[in-house]
Design a protein around this motif. Structure first.
Motif, PDB file in Angstrom:
ATOM      1  N   LEU A   1      37.212  73.627  60.066  1.00  0.00           N
ATOM      2  CA  LEU A   1      37.418  73.101  58.722  1.00  0.00           C
ATOM      3  C   LEU A   1      36.358  73.651  57.768  1.00  0.00           C
ATOM      4  O   LEU A   1      35.206  73.842  58.160  1.00  0.00           O
ATOM      5  N   THR A   2      36.764  73.876  56.533  1.00  0.00           N
ATOM      6  CA  THR A   2      35.823  74.198  55.462  1.00  0.00           C
ATOM      7  C   THR A   2      36.055  73.217  54.328  1.00  0.00           C
ATOM      8  O   THR A   2      37.198  73.043  53.873  1.00  0.00           O
ATOM      9  N   ALA A   3      34.985  72.540  53.897  1.00  0.00           N
ATOM     10  CA  ALA A   3      35.087  71.564  52.807  1.00  0.00           C
ATOM     11  C   ALA A   3      34.167  71.993  51.661  1.00  0.00           C
ATOM     12  O   ALA A   3      33.029  72.412  51.900  1.00  0.00           O
ATOM     13  N   ARG A   4      34.685  71.915  50.452  1.00  0.00           N
ATOM     14  CA  ARG A   4      33.885  72.165  49.248  1.00  0.00           C
ATOM     15  C   ARG A   4      33.721  70.823  48.527  1.00  0.00           C
ATOM     16  O   ARG A   4      34.715  70.201  48.137  1.00  0.00           O
ATOM     17  N   VAL A   5      32.470  70.397  48.371  1.00  0.00           N
ATOM     18  CA  VAL A   5      32.191  69.088  47.777  1.00  0.00           C
ATOM     19  C   VAL A   5      31.072  69.237  46.749  1.00  0.00           C
ATOM     20  O   VAL A   5      30.294  70.203  46.779  1.00  0.00           O
ATOM     21  N   PRO A   6      30.967  68.294  45.817  1.00  0.00           N
ATOM     22  CA  PRO A   6      29.818  68.312  44.903  1.00  0.00           C
ATOM     23  C   PRO A   6      28.510  68.228  45.690  1.00  0.00           C
ATOM     24  O   PRO A   6      28.455  67.610  46.759  1.00  0.00           O
ATOM     25  N   ALA A   7      27.462  68.835  45.166  1.00  0.00           N
ATOM     26  CA  ALA A   7      26.174  68.842  45.873  1.00  0.00           C
ATOM     27  C   ALA A   7      25.697  67.422  46.179  1.00  0.00           C
ATOM     28  O   ALA A   7      25.094  67.162  47.228  1.00  0.00           O
ATOM     29  N   SER A   8      25.990  66.494  45.280  1.00  0.00           N
ATOM     30  CA  SER A   8      25.531  65.110  45.471  1.00  0.00           C
ATOM     31  C   SER A   8      26.219  64.421  46.651  1.00  0.00           C
ATOM     32  O   SER A   8      25.725  63.416  47.158  1.00  0.00           O
ATOM     33  N   ALA A   9      27.362  64.973  47.062  1.00  0.00           N
ATOM     34  CA  ALA A   9      28.126  64.345  48.156  1.00  0.00           C
ATOM     35  C   ALA A   9      27.943  65.078  49.485  1.00  0.00           C
ATOM     36  O   ALA A   9      28.568  64.720  50.480  1.00  0.00           O
ATOM     37  N   PHE A  10      27.064  66.080  49.495  1.00  0.00           N
ATOM     38  CA  PHE A  10      26.949  66.963  50.661  1.00  0.00           C
ATOM     39  C   PHE A  10      26.623  66.185  51.940  1.00  0.00           C
ATOM     40  O   PHE A  10      27.287  66.348  52.969  1.00  0.00           O
TER      41      PHE A  10
END
Length: 602
Positions: free
Chosen positions: A574-583
């Motif tokens: 899996l690859t997930a792109r999330v806001p830095a604050s949610a890392f």
């Protein structure tokens, strides 16, 4: 009809097959054996459209003459007996001629039409192919455009040659006319000489390559030929592509070796919607005696109208690629009230058919038939080999002159053998009459908290729900149970499916509670391979994406997270792109799932 062979019948079958193999142990000799005595008989019937009023017909004499002329053309191009000819082309007259000529007089590398440019380059470089044949620029499918200029990435590749899809035989515009037999034919290839290099698995990375000798190819084709009782009067509807063993050694070469006819329903085969819609009309108009395909093709044929089509000549329908679900078989036989579908089970590594229900034996419900002539099957449980009859379930093992020697360029330790037997990776058992039951792929099992779930039990129930055309169940990653069943279905043409009602129906019909799907999803199109088999790796990706999105949505409500799953050398990831604050939260949540993952901050 009885379901199995007794010992004397089995011995007679093997002796007949061995006699043919001894007489014609190479591909060229086997083809000449079938076609040589009836030069005016139709060998290749090519439909340019589904209802082509004037198909392109090539007689046996013409076909043999075209093979002689094409061999001479290959030699002029500098292609010797050990050189590799890559073919990236759909079924048509020119493809058939170059395919069987290259296999007979050089080494053929048939390439899956869905392979990426990178995978094709990797294949060509791995085997050192010198010549590639493909349709011309602008042809449907964009195959020429996919490989244009590939010589720059593949130093051994000297030329890319265009062939027509209209029934003519020509290479880069040079018409090939049949050459007469003049006594100057080359010696027959040695039985153990390399004939074909068949890629298997993977459409984007570097697939494994299966090398088959002439003996492998001919032995496999003899087994399929005798099981179906193919003879000179048969007309075989071949909709599977020749880059697949089903199109090559389960159908086409058996027909050639028996002196029968091959009917090609357009270059696209069952991928042509008009072919699927007119299936029964084609069978009637072309006087087809043998037909079949993979289960998705059978399902499509079951939806086609019969109308006034005369199906009296159709004597046998064969299904392979996977075990045909009972509900699809029922629908098909409601259209064609014949004996039944004859199941084939095979592997590229075995040259095609391993087991097949013979034309003169009854089909045991749910079975994949009997081992074909010269083939043996056993079951591996732990380290113990069970020869049958009546074995426990375990991994199916196979051996015979059809068996390949090992993957091209792979280490000995990585080859799939156990004490001289080919390991299939398939789960199954041998029944009381010697028939083989394939219960699933080891990798297809859904393992929920240590409970092994066979997805076919879910799929068979789903197919009984009104309006369901195709069904497939896979494991959906789960933080607690490892994985849980997820069911995908596509509607039959014109049908609408209530997913909630379907979920209730399946839950009621699946006896084991752990096997009841947690998620049921109705999708417009089922992902399939180039030969029409359901492509479960893509469904596993969708299931993994679904699990990841749900986990992230629960932990990060209102946060926009992008998720994508893919298969690579290490398996599913899996690859997930999330806001830095949610890392950190995303990493903690995805870390609970039994899937490799990468998180990218944006």
């Amino acid at each position: 009809m009885k379901p199995g062979y007794d010992a004397s019948e089995r011995a007679a079958l093997n002796a007949k097959a061995q006699d043919i193999l001894d007489q014609a142990p190479d591909v060229g000799s086997f083809i000449r054996r079938g076609l040589g005595s009836r030069p005016d008989a139709p060998t290749f019937v090519y439909l340019r459209t589904a209802r082509d009023p004037a198909p392109v017909v090539t007689t046996a004499g013409e076909f043999l003459g075209l093979m002689r002329a094409t061999r001479a053309w290959l030699r002029r191009e500098g292609i010797g007996p050990d050189d590799v000819v890559a073919i990236l082309a759909p079924n048509c007259t020119a493809t058939a001629v170059i395919y069987w000529t290259a296999m007979s007089s050089a080494v053929v590398l048939p390439i899956n039409l869905l392979f990426s440019r990178e995978a094709i380059a990797a294949l060509v470089n791995a085997v050192g192919a010198k010549l590639m044949v493909t349709p011309p620029p602008g042809a449907p499918g964009g195959l020429y455009e996919k490989v244009e200029g590939l010589e720059a990435q593949a130093p051994t590749l000297k030329r890319i040659v265009a062939l027509p899809l209209d029934g003519r035989v020509a290479f880069d515009g040079e018409t090939i006319a049949p050459s007469p037999e003049d006594g100057t034919d080359e010696p027959a290839a040695a039985p153990d000489k390399l004939a074909a290099l068949l890629p298997t698995g993977g459409t984007t990375g570097a697939p494994k390559i299966v090398p088959l000798t002439h003996r492998n190819c001919v032995a496999a084709s003899i087994g399929a030929m005798l099981a179906a009782g193919v003879g000179p009067s048969d007309r075989f509807l071949v909709a599977l592509p020749m880059f697949h063993v089903g199109g090559a050694f389960c159908t086409s070469l058996p027909a050639l070796g028996a002196g029968g006819s091959i009917v090609i329903p357009t270059a696209a085969g069952f991928r042509n919607p008009e072919v699927a819609a007119n299936h029964w009309a084609i069978v009637a108009e072309q006087k087809v005696t043998l037909g079949g395909g993979v289960p998705t093709m059978i399902a499509a044929a079951a939806e086609a109208p019969v109308g006034e089509a005369d199906l009296s000549r159709l004597r046998l329908c064969i299904v392979g690629g996977s075990i045909c679900p009972p509900e699809i078989e029922r629908r098909f036989l409601a259209r064609w009230p014949g004996d039944c579908l004859r199941q084939i089970y095979g592997m590229t590594e075995f040259g095609g058919s391993i087991t097949q229900t013979p034309y003169d034996r009854s089909q045991e419900p749910g079975s994949a038939g009997l081992p074909v002539a010269l083939a043996e099957t056993a079951v591996l449980v732990g380290d113990e080999i069970h020869l049958g009859p009546s074995t426990p379930i375990g991994e199916l093992l196979h051996r015979g002159p059809q068996t390949f020697a090992g993957y091209y360029g792979r280490s000995r330790e990585s080859q799939p053998f156990f004490q001289g037997w080919l390991r299939s990776g398939d789960l199954g058992r041998i029944g009381q009459h010697g028939e083989i039951y394939v219960t699933g792929r080891a990798k297809d099992l859904i393992i929920r908290g240590g409970h092994n779930i066979d997805p076919t039990g879910i799929e068979d129930v789903a197919l009984q729900f009104p309006g369901v055309g195709l069904a497939a169940a896979v494991g959906r990653p789960d933080a607690y149970a490892g994985e849980t069943p997820m069911l995908f279905v596509t509607p039959a043409p014109g049908a609408a499916i209530d997913s909630a009602a379907l979920a209730d129906f399946v839950a009621a019909g699946v006896i084991e509670p752990p096997a009841r799907p947690r998620v049921v999803e109705v999708i417009a199109d089922m992902p399939v391979t180039s030969v029409g088999k359901i492509f479960k790796p893509r469904l596993r990706e969708i299931a993994a994406e679904s699990a990841a999105r749900d986990a992230l949505a629960a932990a990060l409500p209102g946060v926009d997270c992008e998720v994508a799953a893919s298969h690579g050398d290490g398996g599913l990831s899996l690859t997930a792109r999330v806001p830095a604050s949610a890392f950190e939260v995303a990493r903690a949540e995805l870390g609970k799932l039994p899937v490799a993952f990468e998180i990218l901050a944006r």
